[in-house]
Design an enzyme around this catalytic site. Structure first.
Site, PDB file in Angstrom:
ATOM      1  N   LYS A   1       0.889  -1.232  -0.137  1.00  0.00           N
ATOM      2  CA  LYS A   1       0.012   0.014  -0.035  1.00  0.00           C
ATOM      3  C   LYS A   1       1.024   1.334   0.061  1.00  0.00           C
ATOM      4  CE  LYS A   1      -4.035  -1.779   2.379  1.00  0.00           C
ATOM      5  NZ  LYS A   1      -5.130  -1.425   1.430  1.00  0.00           N
TER       6      LYS A   1
ATOM      7  N   ARG B   1     -10.501 -11.543   1.645  1.00  0.00           N
ATOM      8  CA  ARG B   1     -11.145 -12.535   0.985  1.00  0.00           C
ATOM      9  C   ARG B   1     -10.555 -13.793   1.133  1.00  0.00           C
ATOM     10  NH1 ARG B   1     -11.601  -9.173  -4.452  1.00  0.00           N
ATOM     11  NH2 ARG B   1     -11.331  -7.406  -2.867  1.00  0.00           N
TER      12      ARG B   1
HETATM   13  N1  BES Z   1      -8.154  -3.603   4.427  1.00  0.00           N
HETATM   14  C1  BES Z   1      -8.468  -3.243   2.891  1.00  0.00           C
HETATM   15  C2  BES Z   1      -9.706  -2.634   2.592  1.00  0.00           C
HETATM   16  C3  BES Z   1      -9.713  -1.127   3.011  1.00  0.00           C
HETATM   17  C4  BES Z   1      -9.053  -0.224   2.411  1.00  0.00           C
HETATM   18  C5  BES Z   1     -10.618  -0.683   3.897  1.00  0.00           C
HETATM   19  C6  BES Z   1      -9.158   1.180   2.961  1.00  0.00           C
HETATM   20  C7  BES Z   1     -10.555   0.516   4.587  1.00  0.00           C
HETATM   21  C8  BES Z   1      -9.788   1.623   3.834  1.00  0.00           C
HETATM   22  C9  BES Z   1      -8.317  -4.430   2.007  1.00  0.00           C
HETATM   23  O1  BES Z   1      -7.758  -5.488   2.345  1.00  0.00           O
HETATM   24  C10 BES Z   1      -7.886  -4.029   0.671  1.00  0.00           C
HETATM   25  O2  BES Z   1      -6.658  -3.743   0.568  1.00  0.00           O
HETATM   26  N2  BES Z   1      -8.698  -4.141  -0.534  1.00  0.00           N
HETATM   27  C11 BES Z   1      -8.078  -3.813  -1.668  1.00  0.00           C
HETATM   28  C12 BES Z   1      -8.736  -4.747  -2.556  1.00  0.00           C
HETATM   29  C13 BES Z   1      -8.293  -4.356  -4.120  1.00  0.00           C
HETATM   30  C14 BES Z   1      -6.664  -4.681  -4.015  1.00  0.00           C
HETATM   31  C15 BES Z   1      -8.854  -5.264  -4.886  1.00  0.00           C
HETATM   32  C16 BES Z   1      -8.770  -2.183  -1.955  1.00  0.00           C
HETATM   33  O3  BES Z   1      -9.857  -1.967  -1.425  1.00  0.00           O
HETATM   34  O4  BES Z   1      -8.243  -1.433  -2.317  1.00  0.00           O
HETATM   35 MN    MN Z   2      -5.652  -5.122   1.828  1.00  0.00          MN
END
Ligand code: BES
Ligand code: MN
Ligand code: ZN
Length: 497
Positions: free
Chosen positions: A281, A355
């Site tokens: 990230k 997931r």
């Molecule tokens: N934990 C995050 C989701 C999230 C992101 C919650 C920002 C709250 C704020 C999750 O694990 C994630 O990183 N999801 C990605 C999925 C993508 C790579 C398809 C996302 O939402 O960017």
């Molecule tokens: Mn994630």
């Protein structure tokens, strides 16, 4: 956690009842209710004087503290607005106003007089449940790593004068329910607020063991990584493989119902820190990914609430706990893993890890022959885009279950909004190299994530709550303890309470 005692009883005479603070709800443009009248007399007309001076009119959200009598040391007037439009929002505002008015005051005990307000019994029940819940949840403070925590209200004991308003036993039940939910919310918020270097998967496992010691009806077992390998949980293990912290599948089994009754199963995403893994990230706000175990926290909070209430229901709480980190041994984009269900998954983005841990937990959940399975997860940033922070995203493979959860959310003011799970979206998670891909490409990110999960939940009634937006606040930063209120209400409804 804040210890607060709530007592419901009929008080013969409001004016002579000893209390550090008499709380008097007042409607606008109405005569004083009986308790207020008596206290007004005992204070040589201080309430009528305040009304005449215009310092207090009974508007919703207004409050005024007056010096009281020898018996009731302070008098706290709370404006409740127009009596005809007093609804649940009015009751919520009332609770917030009481809390705000007592903040910074020295009263550790208070007495709330309900007589003469003309509330229907159900409305009074709801109001008391919400008041207890709110006072407890609002006085939660994060203390774990702070030298001088911010002060909360001093109140530790609230007596409800039920006379002329509601049967003390009904009031007492409502207060107990609200208290348990408030404590559940505070528990979930506190786990969420703990930093990732304290709140690890092993910490959560220890926390579950501690919770089990508080109730004879709750037993806990922990599936460790060795057992996960034996079970074939290749998806869950692919997330923790880049971390020094071993993953834990935490299983809390609450047996409050008949032995043969099918359990309600709650499954929480417990990513104690989500760096994104090799699909790292960006740095901004990455600290907030300590909140990525908010789903798990809500399972703990709900388990605490139902054990405190000794709910006559069987409930299994499962937490899929892992840390998502980049490392030489971490899963890489393009890697294919085999889940416990036998389905293979191409990990196209290691940041779509929620997931991956949940799909194996959902497969594992089938062994409990569930009445229904509800997973709770801070799953997708796309859900924040779609719904913001007020609504939790709800997905379900059965309309009746969706409706029950929506109703529980409305009733507890912890609301969810249903999103589609249509087959049409399924095409987005096809892979050339595995049975499924773990991301769905452009558009409908929270829906394709839910579609992915649905592939592992086809054997039972299932719903998924995406709390990416509702689980925590960014300014000021802090976990919300949602959706403990929704979940506990849903379970109370199933128990017919
Ligand atoms: N934990 C995050 C989701 C999230 C992101 C919650 C920002 C709250 C704020 C999750 O694990 C994630 O990183 N999801 C990605 C999925 C993508 C790579 C398809 C996302 O939402 O960017
Ligand atoms: Mn994630
Ligand atoms: Zn995540």
């Amino acid at each position: 956690m804040t210890a607060m005692t709530f007592i419901a009883r009929d008080v013969a005479d409001a004016a002579t009842a000893a209390s550090q603070c008499a709380i008097l709800p007042l409607f606008q443009n109405t005569k004083l209710a009986s308790a207020a009248l008596k206290i007004d007399k005992a204070t040589s007309g201080s309430i009528t004087a305040a009304l005449a001076l215009g310092d207090f009119s009974g508007k919703r959200g207004e409050s005024l503290i007056l010096p009281g009598t020898d018996a009731a040391k302070r008098v706290l007037l709370i404006g409740c607005g127009d009596a005809k439009t007093f609804d649940r929002e009015g009751a919520r505002k009332f609770s917030q106003t009481v809390y705000q008015a007592l903040l910074g005051k020295q009263a550790s005990e208070a007495m709330l007089h309900l007589a003469g307000l003309g509330l229907k019994e159900n409305a009074a029940k709801w109001m008391l449940a919400y008041l207890a819940r709110y006072l407890i949840a609002a006085s939660y403070r994060y203390t774990e790593t702070i030298s001088k925590p911010k002060a909360a209200i001093k109140l530790t004991r609230l007596v409800i004068n039920t006379k002329g308003a509601i049967k003390p036993r009904l009031a007492s039940n409502a207060l107990s329910e609200g208290k348990a939910i408030g404590r559940g919310i505070a528990e979930a918020a506190n786990l969420g607020n703990l930093p990732g270097n304290i709140c690890t998967p092993s910490y959560l496992a220890g926390h579950a063991r501690k919770l089990a010691r508080s109730s004879g009806k709750l037993s806990v077992s922990i599936v460790d990584e060795k057992q996960m390998r034996a079970l074939g949980m290749g998806a869950l293990l692919s997330v923790s493989t880049g971390s020094e912290q071993p993953a834990k599948l935490i299983v809390m089994n609450y047996k409050g119902g008949k032995a043969a009754a099918k359990p309600q199963v709650l499954v929480g995403k417990g990513i104690t820190f989500d760096s994104g893994g090799i699909s790292l990230k960006p740095g901004a706000k990455m600290d907030e990914m300590k909140f990525d175990m908010g789903g798990a926290a809500s399972v703990f909070g709900t388990m605490r609430a139902i054990t405190e209430l000794a709910l006559p229901l069987n409930v299994v709480g499962i937490v899929a706990a892992a840390e998502n980190m980049p490392d030489g041994s971490a899963t890489k984009p393009g890697d294919v893993v085999t889940s416990m269900s036998g389905k293979t998954i191409e990990v196209l983005n290691t940041d779509a890890e929620g997931r991956l841990v949940l799909c194996d937990a959902l497969t594992y959940a089938a062994r409990f022959k569930p009445a229904a399975v509800i997973d709770i997860a801070t799953l997708t940033g796309a859900c924040v885009v779609a719904l913001g922070s007020h609504a939790t995203g709800l997905f379900a493979n059965e309309d009746a279950l969706a409706d029950q959860l929506l109703a529980a959310g409305t009733d507890s003011h912890d609301r969810a909004w249903r999103m589609p799970l249509w087959d049409d979206y399924q095409a987005q998670i096809k892979s050339n190299f595995a049975d499924l891909a773990n991301i769905g490409g452009a558009g409908g990110g929270s829906i394709t994530a839910a579609c992915f999960l649905s592939c592992f939940a086809s054997d039972y009634r299932w719903a998924h709550l995406d709390i990416a937006g509702s689980g925590w606040n960014s300014a000021p930063k802090g976990a919300t303890g949602r959706p403990v209120a929704l979940l506990t209400r849903y379970l109370l409804d199933r128990a017919g309470l």
